[in-house]
Motif scaffolding. Structure first.
Motif, mmCIF file in Angstrom:
data_model
loop_
_atom_site.group_PDB
_atom_site.id
_atom_site.type_symbol
_atom_site.label_atom_id
_atom_site.label_comp_id
_atom_site.label_asym_id
_atom_site.label_seq_id
_atom_site.Cartn_x
_atom_site.Cartn_y
_atom_site.Cartn_z
ATOM 1 N N VAL A 1 93.241 -2.063 24.043
ATOM 2 C CA VAL A 1 93.184 -3.378 23.411
ATOM 3 C C VAL A 1 92.312 -4.310 24.238
ATOM 4 N N GLY A 2 91.883 -5.377 23.619
ATOM 5 C CA GLY A 2 91.083 -6.399 24.284
ATOM 6 C C GLY A 2 90.509 -7.324 23.229
ATOM 7 N N ARG A 3 89.900 -8.373 23.695
ATOM 8 C CA ARG A 3 89.280 -9.327 22.782
ATOM 9 C C ARG A 3 88.040 -8.700 22.136
ATOM 10 N N SER A 4 87.580 -9.309 21.065
ATOM 11 C CA SER A 4 86.366 -8.855 20.394
ATOM 12 C C SER A 4 85.198 -8.850 21.377
ATOM 13 N N ASN A 5 84.386 -7.816 21.323
ATOM 14 C CA ASN A 5 83.201 -7.655 22.180
ATOM 15 C C ASN A 5 83.530 -7.539 23.666
ATOM 16 N N SER A 6 84.736 -7.042 23.984
ATOM 17 C CA SER A 6 85.109 -6.881 25.397
ATOM 18 C C SER A 6 84.656 -5.547 25.978
ATOM 19 N N GLY A 7 84.259 -4.613 25.116
ATOM 20 C CA GLY A 7 83.828 -3.302 25.590
ATOM 21 C C GLY A 7 84.782 -2.174 25.234
ATOM 22 N N LYS A 8 85.718 -2.414 24.332
ATOM 23 C CA LYS A 8 86.693 -1.389 23.947
ATOM 24 C C LYS A 8 86.020 -0.136 23.386
ATOM 25 N N THR A 9 85.106 -0.329 22.456
ATOM 26 C CA THR A 9 84.451 0.814 21.809
ATOM 27 C C THR A 9 83.643 1.623 22.814
ATOM 28 N N THR A 10 82.916 0.958 23.682
ATOM 29 C CA THR A 10 82.144 1.663 24.714
ATOM 30 C C THR A 10 83.074 2.447 25.626
ATOM 31 N N PHE A 11 84.175 1.831 26.025
ATOM 32 C CA PHE A 11 85.142 2.523 26.880
ATOM 33 C C PHE A 11 85.676 3.768 26.174
ATOM 34 N N ILE A 12 86.047 3.635 24.903
ATOM 35 C CA ILE A 12 86.594 4.780 24.164
ATOM 36 C C ILE A 12 85.545 5.869 23.991
ATOM 37 N N ARG A 13 84.298 5.493 23.734
ATOM 38 C CA ARG A 13 83.229 6.496 23.622
ATOM 39 C C ARG A 13 83.091 7.292 24.912
ATOM 40 N N ASN A 14 83.310 6.663 26.049
ATOM 41 C CA ASN A 14 83.258 7.362 27.337
ATOM 42 C C ASN A 14 84.522 8.174 27.598
ATOM 43 N N LEU A 15 85.655 7.711 27.084
ATOM 44 C CA LEU A 15 86.931 8.391 27.315
ATOM 45 C C LEU A 15 87.076 9.660 26.482
ATOM 46 N N VAL A 16 86.588 9.657 25.260
ATOM 47 C CA VAL A 16 86.789 10.796 24.354
ATOM 48 C C VAL A 16 86.313 12.117 24.967
ATOM 49 N N PRO A 17 85.093 12.223 25.513
ATOM 50 C CA PRO A 17 84.696 13.529 26.060
ATOM 51 C C PRO A 17 85.535 13.964 27.267
ATOM 52 N N VAL A 18 86.052 13.013 28.029
ATOM 53 C CA VAL A 18 86.914 13.345 29.166
ATOM 54 C C VAL A 18 88.230 13.923 28.668
ATOM 55 N N LEU A 19 88.785 13.313 27.625
ATOM 56 C CA LEU A 19 90.021 13.839 27.044
ATOM 57 C C LEU A 19 89.780 15.176 26.353
ATOM 58 N N LYS A 20 88.601 15.345 25.733
ATOM 59 C CA LYS A 20 88.267 16.605 25.045
ATOM 60 C C LYS A 20 88.312 17.789 25.999
ATOM 61 N N GLU A 21 88.102 17.556 27.288
ATOM 62 C CA GLU A 21 88.207 18.631 28.274
ATOM 63 C C GLU A 21 89.645 19.117 28.418
ATOM 64 N N ARG A 22 90.601 18.314 27.927
ATOM 65 C CA ARG A 22 92.022 18.608 28.097
ATOM 66 C C ARG A 22 92.733 18.930 26.778
ATOM 67 N N GLY A 23 92.035 18.775 25.651
ATOM 68 C CA GLY A 23 92.671 19.060 24.377
ATOM 69 C C GLY A 23 91.951 18.392 23.219
ATOM 70 N N THR A 24 92.603 18.391 22.072
ATOM 71 C CA THR A 24 92.018 17.789 20.879
ATOM 72 C C THR A 24 92.246 16.276 20.903
ATOM 73 N N VAL A 25 91.278 15.540 20.344
ATOM 74 C CA VAL A 25 91.296 14.083 20.413
ATOM 75 C C VAL A 25 91.035 13.502 19.030
ATOM 76 N N ALA A 26 91.824 12.490 18.684
ATOM 77 C CA ALA A 26 91.586 11.692 17.487
ATOM 78 C C ALA A 26 91.516 10.232 17.915
ATOM 79 N N VAL A 27 90.772 9.437 17.167
ATOM 80 C CA VAL A 27 90.675 8.003 17.438
ATOM 81 C C VAL A 27 91.030 7.259 16.156
ATOM 82 N N ILE A 28 91.884 6.264 16.295
ATOM 83 C CA ILE A 28 92.239 5.381 15.186
ATOM 84 C C ILE A 28 91.790 3.984 15.563
#
Length: 139
Positions: free
Chosen positions: A7-34
């Motif tokens: 969570v965070g305010r609009s334009n705080s960088g949430k989407t960029t953070f999640i884009r970086n997090l997804v491949p790291v989590l993918k190394e450990r299993g399946t990932v979905a984003v809502i």
């Protein structure tokens, strides 16, 4: 299924953070984003067959190409989507938004909110703290 809420305010960088997090989590299993779309509605592409089917009242309309499936469903609660992903045996669900939900949260930026367990972390911080995030359904 592990819930990682960002969570965070609009334009705080949430989407960029999640884009970086997804491949790291993918190394450990399946990932979905809502993503919580907030006040703006997602628009199905006008004139396409799947849009016509959904507009005609189908509860679920699915389009499948050679790389992906796109699903439009009438269910629009976070819990119904989490139930669907649980059935798909997803390991990690990253939720962007839905600030009012009581899951442990990653906060990006200066937002003050309950249930914050990490603020402006890097992806290694998230991996190190995975045990602090909620399991769905609660165990």
């Amino acid at each position: 299924m592990k819930i990682i809420q960002v969570v965070g305010r609009s334009n705080s960088g949430k989407t960029t953070f999640i884009r970086n997090l997804v491949p790291v989590l993918k190394e450990r299993g399946t990932v979905a984003v809502i993503k919580h779309l907030g006040d703006h509605e997602y628009q199905l592409e006008p004139g396409k067959d799947t849009t016509h089917f959904f507009d005609a009242g189908a509860d679920v309309a699915v389009g499948i190409d050679s790389h992906k499936s796109v699903v439009a469903m009438r269910k629009n609660s976070l819990e119904s989507m989490l139930d669907q992903l649980l059935e798909q045996q997803i390991d990690f669900v990253v939720i962007e938004g839905f600030k009012q939900k009581p899951f442990p949260k990653i906060v990006i930026g200066s937002l003050t909110i309950d249930h914050c367990i990490l603020r402006d972390p890097d992806t290694d911080d998230v991996v190190a703290a995975l045990q602090h995030f909620a399991d769905y359904p609660a165990q």
